[in-house]
Design a protein around this motif. Structure first.
Motif, short mmCIF file in Angstrom:
data_model
loop_
_atom_site.label_atom_id
_atom_site.label_comp_id
_atom_site.label_asym_id
_atom_site.label_seq_id
_atom_site.Cartn_x
_atom_site.Cartn_y
_atom_site.Cartn_z
N GLU A 33 -27.28 -6.86 -75.63
CA GLU A 33 -26.67 -7.74 -74.64
C GLU A 33 -25.17 -7.57 -74.67
O GLU A 33 -24.58 -7.18 -75.68
N GLY A 34 -24.56 -7.85 -73.53
CA GLY A 34 -23.12 -7.76 -73.41
C GLY A 34 -22.64 -8.61 -72.24
O GLY A 34 -23.44 -9.16 -71.49
N CYS A 35 -21.34 -8.68 -72.10
CA CYS A 35 -20.75 -9.55 -71.08
C CYS A 35 -19.48 -8.90 -70.55
O CYS A 35 -18.68 -8.36 -71.31
N ASP A 36 -19.30 -8.92 -69.25
CA ASP A 36 -18.07 -8.48 -68.60
C ASP A 36 -17.38 -9.73 -68.09
O ASP A 36 -17.73 -10.26 -67.03
N GLN A 37 -16.44 -10.26 -68.85
CA GLN A 37 -15.74 -11.50 -68.49
C GLN A 37 -15.01 -11.37 -67.16
O GLN A 37 -14.99 -12.30 -66.35
N LYS A 38 -14.40 -10.22 -66.92
CA LYS A 38 -13.62 -10.01 -65.69
C LYS A 38 -14.46 -10.20 -64.43
O LYS A 38 -14.03 -10.80 -63.46
N ARG A 39 -15.68 -9.72 -64.46
CA ARG A 39 -16.57 -9.82 -63.29
C ARG A 39 -17.56 -10.97 -63.39
O ARG A 39 -18.40 -11.13 -62.52
N SER A 40 -17.52 -11.73 -64.49
CA SER A 40 -18.48 -12.82 -64.74
C SER A 40 -19.91 -12.31 -64.70
O SER A 40 -20.78 -12.88 -64.03
N ILE A 41 -20.15 -11.20 -65.40
CA ILE A 41 -21.49 -10.61 -65.44
C ILE A 41 -21.96 -10.59 -66.89
O ILE A 41 -21.27 -10.12 -67.79
N TYR A 42 -23.16 -11.10 -67.12
CA TYR A 42 -23.83 -11.02 -68.40
C TYR A 42 -25.01 -10.08 -68.21
O TYR A 42 -25.67 -10.11 -67.17
N TRP A 43 -25.28 -9.23 -69.16
CA TRP A 43 -26.43 -8.34 -69.05
C TRP A 43 -27.20 -8.30 -70.36
O TRP A 43 -26.64 -8.49 -71.45
N ALA A 44 -28.49 -8.07 -70.24
CA ALA A 44 -29.37 -7.89 -71.40
C ALA A 44 -30.31 -6.74 -71.08
O ALA A 44 -30.79 -6.61 -69.95
N HIS A 45 -30.54 -5.89 -72.07
CA HIS A 45 -31.47 -4.78 -71.94
C HIS A 45 -32.57 -4.92 -72.98
O HIS A 45 -32.31 -5.34 -74.12
N ALA A 46 -33.77 -4.56 -72.61
CA ALA A 46 -34.89 -4.46 -73.54
C ALA A 46 -35.43 -3.05 -73.43
O ALA A 46 -35.97 -2.66 -72.39
N TRP A 47 -35.22 -2.26 -74.47
CA TRP A 47 -35.66 -0.86 -74.50
C TRP A 47 -36.91 -0.77 -75.35
O TRP A 47 -36.94 -1.25 -76.49
N THR A 48 -37.96 -0.14 -74.84
CA THR A 48 -39.14 0.15 -75.63
C THR A 48 -38.98 1.55 -76.19
O THR A 48 -38.69 2.49 -75.44
N VAL A 49 -39.16 1.69 -77.50
CA VAL A 49 -38.95 2.97 -78.17
C VAL A 49 -40.24 3.40 -78.85
O VAL A 49 -40.88 2.60 -79.54
N ALA A 50 -40.63 4.65 -78.63
CA ALA A 50 -41.81 5.22 -79.28
C ALA A 50 -41.45 6.61 -79.79
O ALA A 50 -40.93 7.43 -79.03
#
Length: 117
Positions: A33-50
């Motif tokens: 997860e991360g956040c871009d304060q300047k653009r007011s965007i929060y993001w989260a990724h869920a990666w499946t790894v095999a």
């Protein structure tokens, strides 16, 4: 999206850098997860790894994410498809194993989503 797919050229004004603030693994799922304060965007990724290869990516923008593990119910017999034994009242059969922590930093209310693994 246009920037990520290459439909738009990257300039200093419209570039977006995915800089994870946290990375956690839960079994074969990697959560970042991360956040871009300047653009007011929060993001989260869920990666499946095999076998060391990312096989699936789920991406969430401006959404608070809670990851739960499905479990606690057991089948009465292998042939009884669809008939599960109900957990005891008050038991926690879908415990929360990860919750986003940066979604409140974007300065606005964001919807919540539960990802069941």
């Amino acid at each position: 999206m246009r920037l990520l797919t290459g439909a738009s050229s990257s300039t200093c004004d419209d570039s977006f850098e995915f800089a994870p603030a946290s990375i956690t693994s839960v079994g074969s799922i990697v959560l970042a997860e991360g956040c871009d304060q300047k653009r007011s965007i929060y993001w989260a990724h869920a990666w499946t790894v095999a076998d060391g290869i990312v096989t699936q990516v789920r991406e969430y923008f401006n959404t608070s994410l809670t990851v739960t593990r499905l479990g606690g119910a057991s089948r009465s017999s292998p042939s009884a498809l669809g008939s599960e034994i109900a957990p005891a009242p008050g038991s926690q059969h879908c415990p929360s194993i990860w919750e986003s922590s940066l979604s409140n930093r974007v300065g606005k209310s964001v919807p919540g989503l539960v990802l069941a693994i």
